[in-house]
Design an enzyme around this catalytic site. Structure first.
Site, PDB file in Angstrom:
ATOM      1  N   HIS A  83      31.614  56.157   2.089  1.00 34.70           N
ATOM      2  CA  HIS A  83      31.574  57.145   2.922  1.00 34.70           C
ATOM      3  C   HIS A  83      31.619  58.281   2.247  1.00 34.70           C
ATOM      4  CE1 HIS A  83      32.398  60.043   6.143  1.00 34.70           C
ATOM      5  NE2 HIS A  83      32.130  59.372   6.329  1.00 34.70           N
ATOM      6  N   GLU A 150      24.362  59.525   6.986  1.00 27.30           N
ATOM      7  CA  GLU A 150      25.218  60.543   7.343  1.00 27.30           C
ATOM      8  C   GLU A 150      24.634  62.379   6.810  1.00 27.30           C
ATOM      9  OE1 GLU A 150      28.641  59.180  10.048  1.00 27.30           O
ATOM     10  OE2 GLU A 150      29.568  58.705   7.004  1.00 27.30           O
TER      11      GLU A 150
END
Ligand code: PGA
Length: 229
Positions: A83, A150
């Site tokens: 992430h 993302e």
């Protein structure tokens, strides 16, 4: 194809908020929820699946960390790796992410690999993504891995790429994986997904990774309803 819906609860909720949230999502099925580590046991043994937000990249002793083996032994099925908040805050490089993936797969955790370009890299996004894919997936089997695209600039900002960009980039990611590994991979989108934009986004992708909006049970249920309709 069934769409994947993943909620990344990050460190948003405190304990009483978490307990209240749990009551509201009790009946959920076919979603993956990634709670804060300390609250994970409260989410287990439900109809939905549970993922961890990060794991240690090796099996060494390390204070404050959680190993893939520990996660698996508790009944966790998935782990997020790479992430951007971890890449940025903890300097997690593609090589570290690659080690985390190997560690996860060794312990039979399915992997949600996050990749994405920063705002200043936007013009060069495909090159950045290809590099992330090549380095993060080096010497791994792809069968239990999905990729979440993302863009860093879309996370928690309320700004999303255009639908054309989402369609083009998720397709590019699939093509890159196909070219290198000769395999198909699921590509999700993440970054400021909510109940107002989910309808268009879900049509273009294999699923979504949702942060903030997944921590509001009413909003999360709305999103799921749209995906299933
Ligand atoms: P957001 O976060 O939905 O709050 O933008 C997404 C993520 O970080 O995975």
């Amino acid at each position: 194809m069934e769409k994947l819906i993943i909620g990344n609860l990050k460190n948003y909720m405190n304990f009483s908020e978490t307990i209240n949230y749990l009551k509201q999502i009790e009946d959920l099925d076919n979603v993956i929820i990634c709670p804060s580590n300390i609250y994970i046991p409260y989410f287990l043994n439900k109809k939905y699946k549970v993922g961890i937000q990060n794991i240690l990249e090796n099996d060494k002793t390390c204070t404050g960390e959680i190993s893939a083996k520990q996660a698996k032994s508790l009944g966790i099925d998935y782990t997020i790796v790479g992430h951007s908040e971890r890449r940025i805050n903890f300097n997690e490089t593609n090589n570290i992410v690659n080690s985390k993936i190997k560690e996860a797969l060794k312990e039979k955790l399915d992997v949600i690999l996050c990749i994405g370009e920063k705002l200043e890299e936007k013009d060069n996004a495909i090159q950045i993504l290809e590099n992330q894919i090549t380095e993060c997936l080096k010497d791994t089997e792809l069968d239990n891995i999905v990729i979440a695209y993302e863009p860093v600039w879309a996370i928690g900002t309320g700004i999303i790429p255009t639908l054309e960009e989402i369609e083009k980039i998720t397709k590019n990611i699939k093509d890159i994986v196909k070219k290198i590994y000769n395999k198909e991979i699921k590509v999700l989108y993440g970054g400021s997904v909510n109940s107002s934009n989910i309808k268009e986004i879900i049509e273009l992708t294999d699923g979504v990774l949702i942060g903030k909006a997944s921590t509001d049970a009413v909003e999360f249920l709305k999103i799921i309803e749209v995906v299933n309709s």
